[in-house]
Design a protein around this motif. Structure first.
Motif, PDB file in Angstrom:
ATOM      1  N   VAL B  82       0.864  -1.177   0.000  1.00 51.33           N
ATOM      2  CA  VAL B  82       0.000   0.000   0.000  1.00 51.33           C
ATOM      3  C   VAL B  82       0.903   1.231   0.000  1.00 51.33           C
ATOM      4  CG1 VAL B  82      -1.794   1.250   1.251  1.00 51.33           C
ATOM      5  CG2 VAL B  82      -1.742  -1.259   1.320  1.00 51.33           C
ATOM      6  N   ALA B  83       0.848   2.005  -1.064  1.00 54.01           N
ATOM      7  CA  ALA B  83       1.739   3.161  -1.182  1.00 54.01           C
ATOM      8  C   ALA B  83       1.285   4.267  -0.237  1.00 54.01           C
ATOM      9  CB  ALA B  83       1.749   3.665  -2.623  1.00 54.01           C
ATOM     10  N   VAL B  84       2.195   4.696   0.625  1.00 59.72           N
ATOM     11  CA  VAL B  84       1.913   5.781   1.564  1.00 59.72           C
ATOM     12  C   VAL B  84       2.682   7.006   1.093  1.00 59.72           C
ATOM     13  CG1 VAL B  84       2.175   6.573   3.939  1.00 59.72           C
ATOM     14  CG2 VAL B  84       1.525   4.205   3.473  1.00 59.72           C
ATOM     15  N   GLY B  85       1.968   8.070   0.803  1.00 61.09           N
ATOM     16  CA  GLY B  85       2.641   9.289   0.327  1.00 61.09           C
ATOM     17  C   GLY B  85       3.525   9.002  -0.863  1.00 61.09           C
ATOM     18  N   VAL B  90       1.739  16.640  -2.028  1.00 63.39           N
ATOM     19  CA  VAL B  90       0.415  16.511  -2.630  1.00 63.39           C
ATOM     20  C   VAL B  90      -0.615  16.486  -1.498  1.00 63.39           C
ATOM     21  CG1 VAL B  90      -1.124  15.038  -3.979  1.00 63.39           C
ATOM     22  CG2 VAL B  90       1.276  15.267  -4.642  1.00 63.39           C
ATOM     23  N   TRP B  91      -1.623  17.339  -1.591  1.00 65.23           N
ATOM     24  CA  TRP B  91      -2.657  17.411  -0.575  1.00 65.23           C
ATOM     25  C   TRP B  91      -3.551  16.168  -0.616  1.00 65.23           C
ATOM     26  CZ3 TRP B  91      -2.492  20.404   3.349  1.00 65.23           C
ATOM     27  CH2 TRP B  91      -1.996  21.710   3.274  1.00 65.23           C
ATOM     28  N   PRO B  92      -4.085  15.781   0.549  1.00 70.78           N
ATOM     29  CA  PRO B  92      -5.117  14.739   0.554  1.00 70.78           C
ATOM     30  C   PRO B  92      -6.281  15.188  -0.328  1.00 70.78           C
ATOM     31  CG  PRO B  92      -4.445  15.270   2.795  1.00 70.78           C
ATOM     32  CD  PRO B  92      -3.809  16.287   1.898  1.00 70.78           C
ATOM     33  N   GLY B  93      -6.881  14.263  -1.022  1.00 75.61           N
ATOM     34  CA  GLY B  93      -8.042  14.574  -1.844  1.00 75.61           C
ATOM     35  C   GLY B  93      -7.691  15.134  -3.213  1.00 75.61           C
ATOM     36  N   ALA B  94      -6.377  15.261  -3.490  1.00 75.71           N
ATOM     37  CA  ALA B  94      -5.980  15.735  -4.820  1.00 75.71           C
ATOM     38  C   ALA B  94      -6.182  14.614  -5.841  1.00 75.71           C
ATOM     39  CB  ALA B  94      -4.515  16.190  -4.800  1.00 75.71           C
ATOM     40  N   ARG B  95      -5.978  14.949  -7.081  1.00 79.70           N
ATOM     41  CA  ARG B  95      -6.132  13.963  -8.146  1.00 79.70           C
ATOM     42  C   ARG B  95      -5.283  12.720  -7.854  1.00 79.70           C
ATOM     43  NH1 ARG B  95      -4.272  13.280 -13.374  1.00 79.70           N
ATOM     44  NH2 ARG B  95      -2.444  14.515 -12.851  1.00 79.70           N
ATOM     45  N   LEU B  96      -5.808  11.564  -8.189  1.00 77.20           N
ATOM     46  CA  LEU B  96      -5.142  10.274  -7.987  1.00 77.20           C
ATOM     47  C   LEU B  96      -5.163   9.815  -6.524  1.00 77.20           C
ATOM     48  CD1 LEU B  96      -1.996  10.546 -10.323  1.00 77.20           C
ATOM     49  CD2 LEU B  96      -4.288   9.680 -10.839  1.00 77.20           C
ATOM     50  N   ASP B  97      -5.720  10.619  -5.631  1.00 83.74           N
ATOM     51  CA  ASP B  97      -5.861  10.186  -4.250  1.00 83.74           C
ATOM     52  C   ASP B  97      -6.799   8.973  -4.219  1.00 83.74           C
ATOM     53  OD1 ASP B  97      -6.459   9.849  -1.538  1.00 83.74           O
ATOM     54  OD2 ASP B  97      -6.339  11.994  -1.148  1.00 83.74           O
TER      55      ASP B  97
END
Lengths: 253, 253
Positions: B82-85, B90-97
């Protein structure tokens, strides 16, 4: 979707006890203080021994309590922030590295390590065992694997004492392109447990790192950190001063 | 210092059983297969039930076995990477989040969260609960904390459904300088456990992230990941293709 959803789940009985105990630890006990025995605690909070034990186990998992052989259950100090890979593209054993070498062998590694390194089944690997100490406490035990093929210039006439330094020196001559890391839960092997001053099987955070040179894995390490006393910190924000002593942020909601 | 030091520690009895069981899992069982009951297993390997149970607990901690309610003990699939950061800044909720919002409230947070954010005791925070699903399985539950002071332009007339998107939109307007992360062991709260399809108290990897704007913490999140099924990956090596399906590298030596 709604506002009540955040707190809508029924918590089990020992969970309430856990938060009561947590408050008691904050208000009545000092770090390092030994807790009363289970019978007295169960009587004080009016719960069954089994319920108490569940709550104590949770608090141990969350790093609030420590069980220490021959001492009993004590109030744990806040977990230590242990920087993992604080700088990108730095070889193990480079300047400012906080690990100490404790031994080195050259042998065919276990199959899963061979797979991690992407080498053939018969290829040998230099395995350097290292340890990390912070504030006079052991926090990490590591095996660093360097395929013999990654350091072909290494002398074959090495004493045990010069083996690890020579491997690291050869490694540092390679241009490190990058590394990746994975963190997962594991249990301490007997050897790791001895280095970490824990019992075998104790929960550890296992950090697997792969070091890349020329598009392939030139070395890899598997480090185990005490899960009871360590928070692993990953500060990739070069612009920001990272403090390693945050307030308690163990668990949300 | 010497070559024998790597393997010199006596392992306890259940440890040997664990490696025997590990081999049996590899050779005789498929992923997802249900293990025989404890009595039969203890008889087969000629050990006491208590020894067997210790070995099974270790294998569960290491992600080899899963205990599933109403099913029994099954052979676990390899842990998911599971990729973390995966990308810095990049802000949470940005594209690809990959997280989905499940709820949002505005309230004064618990004291330790206030401390993490560096805000006053009376200041309110938007708390967005999110969840992460991979391969149709829940892997992470998160609380994202955004101090009301970080998003002063936010409308006060928000429906429950528009609350979280509006907070994230305001957040994305800020220039993110960097973030830091810490990983530690924790136990699932009742709410997290429900989201993660686990029992309360199950071991989780807790990832605390602080997001920096203008030299101070503009938001923070506390995410819990299932420790049984997840390996958290940190790939900071931009130049290198990172595979998330490494061979088993759970434990060294």
């Amino acid at each position: 979707m709604g506002t009540t959803q955040l707190e809508s789940v029924q918590e089990p009985k020992y969970w309430h006890l856990k938060s009561v105990l947590n408050d008691a630890l904050d208000s009545e006990f000092e770090v390092g203080e030994i807790l009363p025995n289970e019978r007295d605690l169960a009587a004080r909070f009016g719960v069954a021994r089994a319920t108490l034990r569940q709550a104590l186990e949770q608090l141990e998992l969350e790093g609030r309590l420590q069980r220490r052989r021959g001492v009993g259950t004590t109030v744990a100090p806040p977990r230590m922030g242990v920087a993992v890979g604080p700088s990108a593209n730095v070889w193990p054993g480079a300047r400012l590295d906080t690990w100490n070498t404790v031994g080195c062998v050259e042998a065919v590694p276990p199959a899963r390590i061979g797979g991690l390194l992407g080498i053939g089944a018969e290829e040998t690997v230099h395995t350097i065992r290292r340890e990390r100490v912070m504030r006079n406490q052991p926090v990490g035990a590591e095996l660093l694997y360097v395929p013999s093929a990654s350091v072909p210039g290494l002398s074959t006439m090495l004493s045990p004492a010069s083996h690890a330094p020579a491997v690291l020196r050869e490694l540092h001559a390679l241009e490190l392109e990058g590394e990746d890391r994975a963190v997962e839960l594991g249990s301490a092997s007997a050897q790791d447990a001895k280095q970490l001053d824990r019992l075998p099987g104790a929960p550890v955070l296992v950090v697997t790192t792969r070091y890349f040179v020329g598009g392939r894995v030139a070395a890899a390490s598997v480090a185990t950190y005490r899960a009871d006393t360590c928070r692993l910190t990953f500060g990739d924000s070069g612009a920001v001063e990272v403090t390693h002593h945050q307030p308690d942020t163990r668990q949300a909601s």
